[in-house]
Design a protein around this motif. Structure first.
Motif, PDB file in Angstrom:
ATOM      1  N   PRO A 177      -8.222   2.978   4.697  1.00  0.00           N
ATOM      2  CA  PRO A 177      -7.195   2.958   5.739  1.00  0.00           C
ATOM      3  C   PRO A 177      -7.478   1.935   6.826  1.00  0.00           C
ATOM      4  CG  PRO A 177      -7.873   5.198   5.281  1.00  0.00           C
ATOM      5  CD  PRO A 177      -8.793   4.308   4.533  1.00  0.00           C
TER       6      PRO A 177
ATOM      7  N   LYS B  35      -4.958  12.286   5.989  1.00  0.00           N
ATOM      8  CA  LYS B  35      -4.754  12.693   4.600  1.00  0.00           C
ATOM      9  C   LYS B  35      -6.088  12.667   3.843  1.00  0.00           C
ATOM     10  CE  LYS B  35      -0.676  11.244   2.830  1.00  0.00           C
ATOM     11  NZ  LYS B  35       0.081  10.119   2.239  1.00  0.00           N
ATOM     12  N   LEU B  36      -6.786  11.547   4.042  1.00  0.00           N
ATOM     13  CA  LEU B  36      -8.075  11.351   3.356  1.00  0.00           C
ATOM     14  C   LEU B  36      -9.058  12.449   3.730  1.00  0.00           C
ATOM     15  CD1 LEU B  36      -8.817   8.901   1.554  1.00  0.00           C
ATOM     16  CD2 LEU B  36     -10.254   8.145   3.431  1.00  0.00           C
TER      17      LEU B  36
ATOM     18  N   ILE C 119       0.441   4.688  10.839  1.00  0.00           N
ATOM     19  CA  ILE C 119       0.250   4.902   9.400  1.00  0.00           C
ATOM     20  C   ILE C 119      -1.239   5.076   9.086  1.00  0.00           C
ATOM     21  CG2 ILE C 119       0.532   3.835   7.138  1.00  0.00           C
ATOM     22  CD1 ILE C 119       3.088   2.534   8.324  1.00  0.00           C
ATOM     23  N   ARG C 120      -2.015   4.256   9.781  1.00  0.00           N
ATOM     24  CA  ARG C 120      -3.460   4.324   9.527  1.00  0.00           C
ATOM     25  C   ARG C 120      -4.012   5.710   9.838  1.00  0.00           C
ATOM     26  NH1 ARG C 120      -5.349   0.104  12.650  1.00  0.00           N
ATOM     27  NH2 ARG C 120      -5.959   1.492  14.314  1.00  0.00           N
TER      28      ARG C 120
ATOM     29  N   THR D 249       0.832  -1.219   0.000  1.00  0.00           N
ATOM     30  CA  THR D 249       0.000   0.000   0.000  1.00  0.00           C
ATOM     31  C   THR D 249       0.856   1.255   0.000  1.00  0.00           C
ATOM     32  OG1 THR D 249      -0.083  -0.205   2.378  1.00  0.00           O
ATOM     33  CG2 THR D 249      -2.005  -0.996   1.172  1.00  0.00           C
ATOM     34  N   GLU D 250       1.957   1.179   0.773  1.00  0.00           N
ATOM     35  CA  GLU D 250       2.804   2.378   0.835  1.00  0.00           C
ATOM     36  C   GLU D 250       3.414   2.689  -0.522  1.00  0.00           C
ATOM     37  OE1 GLU D 250       5.407   3.249   4.447  1.00  0.00           O
ATOM     38  OE2 GLU D 250       4.675   1.234   4.768  1.00  0.00           O
TER      39      GLU D 250
ATOM     40  N   LYS E  89       1.063   9.662  -5.522  1.00  0.00           N
ATOM     41  CA  LYS E  89       1.069  10.907  -4.759  1.00  0.00           C
ATOM     42  C   LYS E  89       0.659  12.097  -5.609  1.00  0.00           C
ATOM     43  CE  LYS E  89       3.550  11.417  -0.523  1.00  0.00           C
ATOM     44  NZ  LYS E  89       4.825  11.444   0.156  1.00  0.00           N
TER      45      LYS E  89
ATOM     46  N   LYS F 181      -7.719   2.619  -4.223  1.00  0.00           N
ATOM     47  CA  LYS F 181      -6.926   2.531  -2.996  1.00  0.00           C
ATOM     48  C   LYS F 181      -7.758   1.919  -1.869  1.00  0.00           C
ATOM     49  CE  LYS F 181      -5.258   6.269  -1.070  1.00  0.00           C
ATOM     50  NZ  LYS F 181      -4.565   7.543  -1.082  1.00  0.00           N
TER      51      LYS F 181
ATOM     52  N   ASP G  44       1.055   4.198  -2.658  1.00  0.00           N
ATOM     53  CA  ASP G  44       0.827   5.569  -2.228  1.00  0.00           C
ATOM     54  C   ASP G  44       1.826   6.519  -2.878  1.00  0.00           C
ATOM     55  OD1 ASP G  44      -1.317   5.885  -0.482  1.00  0.00           O
ATOM     56  OD2 ASP G  44      -0.018   7.137   0.787  1.00  0.00           O
TER      57      ASP G  44
ATOM     58  N   GLN H 195      -2.966   8.139   7.280  1.00  0.00           N
ATOM     59  CA  GLN H 195      -3.759   7.973   6.064  1.00  0.00           C
ATOM     60  C   GLN H 195      -5.144   8.605   6.226  1.00  0.00           C
ATOM     61  OE1 GLN H 195      -3.217   6.422   3.067  1.00  0.00           O
ATOM     62  NE2 GLN H 195      -1.047   6.316   3.564  1.00  0.00           N
ATOM     63  N   TYR H 196      -5.688   8.393   7.402  1.00  0.00           N
ATOM     64  CA  TYR H 196      -7.022   8.938   7.673  1.00  0.00           C
ATOM     65  C   TYR H 196      -7.004  10.447   7.577  1.00  0.00           C
ATOM     66  CZ  TYR H 196     -10.074   5.163   9.120  1.00  0.00           C
ATOM     67  OH  TYR H 196     -10.906   4.085   9.119  1.00  0.00           O
TER      68      TYR H 196
END
Lengths: 450, 349
Positions: free
Chosen positions: B29, B44-45, B37-38, B10-11, B18, B26, B14, B41-42
């Motif tokens: 998360p 970011k989302l 990381i989760r 997943t990374e 980007k 995708k 990502d 990601q959250y």
């Protein structure tokens, strides 16, 4: 995604019901389709609280039908049930043109029940009314007016308490009365004599006696020997008039007062409705509950009426809905909102006969079905009671079983449409699930390949 | 092993994407097992979604503005789908043109009140051994409802109280029940012949606790009943209306509101005022001669201001009984039952 669709009831066979409400309106509700919903097709009367309907009775002979409607203000309307035309108005307070002296002084009293007898050989009909203060009145009418030189008579049932219910048996010779403070008693209508009276139940463990509080009663079968009574203390009692004065079976049903009791046509089953909207059927041979009827009933049930030929019954009450249930499957077939608190509903038994000319095939099948359904119901009940005789695998029982299967088929016949629809829906659901799974698998495969 | 692979996978993705727009392929998360990381990601989302929403709103506003400038009709605003506006079809909804409804209203238990034949007289009491909070609640009610009288409960039964109140020409009884020293139930009995409504009472906020609360005057309040749509609701609305006098004193500018939303009835008590407010004029920069003119032309704007007086509480109908209170032998017009709650979109009031 939330569920936005609602589950619609399956629909009922062709019916015609009359409903009577607190504002004195009579509504004619009909379904002419093989399987459809009820619709109000006519409304009779003007809204008035004084003319609030407390009881109604439809007397149907082979060729004629007469409807008697008892109103709160002691007026009994005699109507033609097919057109709603008023034939005559009868004042239950007057006997042979004179005011009944007992009723004059009592202003709080109201009419409680009415029964219209079948036409006699001379073409005259009798009307039996009963007031809450405890007077039974018998009038003889000849269609247009009260018959003058005939006998109209009044006799006291009791001098204390309030009468709440009256029921006349099928032979129309005897009537049972009961009420608040009055235990149930059986009267011979012709001689106006009390022939039987219930004895109060034994004292409870605390040594207390409960006040007699009979709210509903009905006769089991065609004779007057077996009497089922519902009480305000949420108890159901079965009396055998020949045997003794105390109940043969007595059991409690939930915790609110019983407001409606009606016997099924098979002579064993009764339907019971309570003050907070619970509805159930009981087998009176064993006193066991056969099942409860659900349909989001939110108010007190005032009246239950069993259809004489179809396997359905109707219940109405304070939640302003009239609901039609299937006796055996216990399914809600249809419901209709009638805007007023309802007091009584009555099936027009002649209606299917009229429909016979319109839609022959549908009608015949439904009638056949209904007859068979009774047999089926009986068999089913026997099974449920679990009589040991039936368990023996004799030829007879096998035969019975085969007929039962056939009957089951017939039973399913009328609702085949709904079942088909059900199956279709199920198939669609399955299909949808399969396609979803396939898509999911494809996705996975593509992912793994990348 | 598998975990790590998945994470790296997943990374790696990502990093590839980007620069691109957010792809739908995708994974969520929630599949990421490392919390750090989760959460990243959250976050970011979330920012992505927020920005997108901002852009969408900007575009919509621009289109609207343009339409207004051009003198065209603005595109219709989209209505969000809520539980209320997707409510299940209900045949019991009362229609104002229904003659049977009017006929019933003309003769029902509250018709005497609506014909101004009786003035409401209330008897308010509590449960036996009530808490101080209940007493405070009753004190608040006494301030809100005119012609209300508090009677100590003593050891009387409700049926005795009903008899007493009926003989003294009260038009209604309110009984407040409590549990764990908080008022939690309200019983309203209309006299002389019912009906009886039993409510669950919750979210009680005393006036004192409301920020910037006002002190109500003793003028008769106006009454607002919102969203009592069905036949049961209509009856309930009439019942609540019959607790207050018919002729409000408009000088007092007091309003009592019963607002029904999804079968919860919200009680609010406000004071309102209409104020004249001059629109900000730019006269300070100009000379005196023009000031006069501007004074003449300056518009006086009326604004309504609202001040909450309190209390606040919420009611939910448990049952509506036919006749006066009788828990043992009574008949119900409406009882809440478990099998009614099979849909979130079904309401009864």
């Amino acid at each position: 995604m939330p569920r936005t669709s609602t589950v619609t009831p399956a629909g009922c066979p062709p019916l015609r019901v009359l409903s009577f409400d607190n504002l004195g309106l009579i509504k004619v509700i009909e379904n002419s389709k093989k399987q459809g919903d009820l619709q109000v097709i006519a409304r009779w009367g003007e809204p008035s609280l004084q003319r609030s309907i407390v009881s109604a009775c439809l007397s149907s002979d082979e060729d004629s039908q007469v409807l008697a409607v008892a109103r709160k203000n002691f007026i009994v309307d005699i109507l033609n049930p097919s057109t709603g035309a008023s034939c005559m108005e009868l004042n239950a307070r007057t006997i042979r043109g004179r005011l009944n002296s007992n009723l004059q002084e009592d202003t709080d009293a109201s009419l409680v029940a009415v029964h219209m007898f079948r036409a006699e050989a001379s073409g005259l009909r009798s009307v039996l009314t009963c007031t809450s203060s405890g007077d039974a009145n018998l009038h003889l009418i000849d269609g247009i007016q009260v018959h003058e030189d005939s006998f109209g008579t009044s006799w006291p049932i009791c001098r204390m308490g309030n009468i709440l219910c009256m029921k006349v048996d099928k032979s129309e010779k005897y009537a049972a009365f009961g009420g608040d403070g009055i235990d149930v008693s059986l009267w011979d209508i012709q001689t106006q004599n009390r022939i039987w009276e219930a004895k109060a139940p034994p004292r409870d463990s605390n040594g207390l006696m409960s006040r007699p509080f009979v709210t509903a009663s009905t006769f089991l079968g065609d004779d007057h020997k077996k009497l089922v009574v519902g009480t305000g203390h949420h108890q159901v009692r079965l009396y055998d008039i020949n045997a003794r004065r105390r109940p043969m079976i007595a059991f409690d049903f939930l915790e609110s007062p019983i407001k409606a009791v009606e016997a099924d046509t098979d002579g064993n089953r009764v339907y019971i409705g309570t003050g907070n909207g619970a509805l159930a059927s009981f087998d009176m041979r064993s006193g066991k509950m056969l099942g409860s009827y659900k349909g989001r009933i939110s108010g007190s049930i005032r009246c239950i009426t069993v259809h004489p030929s179809l396997p359905v019954f109707a219940a109405c009450g304070l939640d302003r809905f009239l609901r039609v249930f299937h006796k055996n499957s216990r399914e809600l077939l249809t419901q209709i909102f009638l805007k007023q608190p309802l007091s009584v509903n009555v099936f027009d038994t002649h209606y299917p006969a009229k429909a016979l000319t319109a839609d022959d095939s549908a009608e015949v099948s439904s009638v056949e079905y209904s007859d068979n359904a009774f047999l089926y119901a009986e068999n089913e009940m026997l099974d449920s009671v679990g009589s040991k005789k039936k368990k023996k695998k004799t030829k007879e029982s096998k035969k019975m079983k085969s007929t039962q299967d056939e009957l089951l088929e017939v039973d399913n016949n009328i609702y085949a449409v709904s079942e088909k629809a059900c199956k279709k829906r199920k198939a669609q659901r399955l299909e949808g699930r399969e396609s979803h799974l396939k898509a999911h698998k494809k996705k996975k495969r593509s992912e793994s390949s990348t | 092993m598998g975990k790590r692979n998945h994470l790296e996978h997943t990374e790696g993705r990502d990093q590839d994407e980007k620069g691109d727009e957010m792809s739908t392929k995708k994974p969520f998360p929630s599949y990421i097992k490392n919390k750090l990381i989760r959460s990243l990601q959250y976050a970011k989302l979330k920012t992505q979604k927020k920005n997108q929403k901002k852009i969408r709103r900007k575009e919509r506003d621009a289109v609207e503005k343009q339409a207004v400038q051009l003198g065209e009709a603005a595109p219709p605003r989209r209505v969000p789908r809520t539980i209320e506006n997707t409510r299940e079809y209900d045949e019991t909804v009362a229609r104002p043109d229904d003659d049977e409804l009017l006929a019933e209203d003309a003769v029902d238990e509250f018709s005497a009140h609506f014909n101004s034949e009786v003035t409401p007289q209330l008897l308010i009491t509590s449960s036996r051994w009530c808490s101080t909070m209940t007493i405070k609640f009753i004190a608040e009610l006494l301030r809100v409802i005119p012609n209300a009288h508090y009677y100590k409960r003593g050891s009387y039964e409700i049926k005795q109280i009903v008899k007493y109140a009926r003989n003294r020409n009260f038009t209604a009884i309110i009984i407040i029940h409590d549990n764990r020293k908080e008022p939690n139930g309200m019983l309203i009995i209309s006299l002389p012949d019912g009906p009886t409504a039993h409510f669950k009472l919750s979210n009680f906020v005393r006036s004192k606790k409301i920020k910037g609360h006002g002190k109500p005057t003793t003028h008769l309040p106006e009454l607002i009943l919102n969203n009592f749509t069905t036949r049961i609701g209509h009856r309930l609305g009439r019942m609540l209306a019959s607790l207050f006098p018919r002729q409000p004193n408009f000088r007092g500018r007091r309003v009592v509101t019963f607002h029904n939303q999804r079968d919860f009835i919200f009680f609010r008590h406000h004071r309102y005022i209409f104020e004249e407010k001059e629109e900000a004029s730019r006269s300070s920069n100009t000379n005196k001669g023009s000031e006069k003119k501007s004074k003449k032309s300056s518009k006086v704007k009326m604004i309504a201001r609202l001040q909450e007086c309190g209390p606040r509480f919420t009611l939910k109908l448990i049952s509506l009984q036919h006749g006066t209170f009788d828990s043992k032998y009574g008949e119900y017009e409406w009882v809440h039952k478990a099998d009614m709650d099979t849909s979130r979109r079904r309401f009864f009031i």
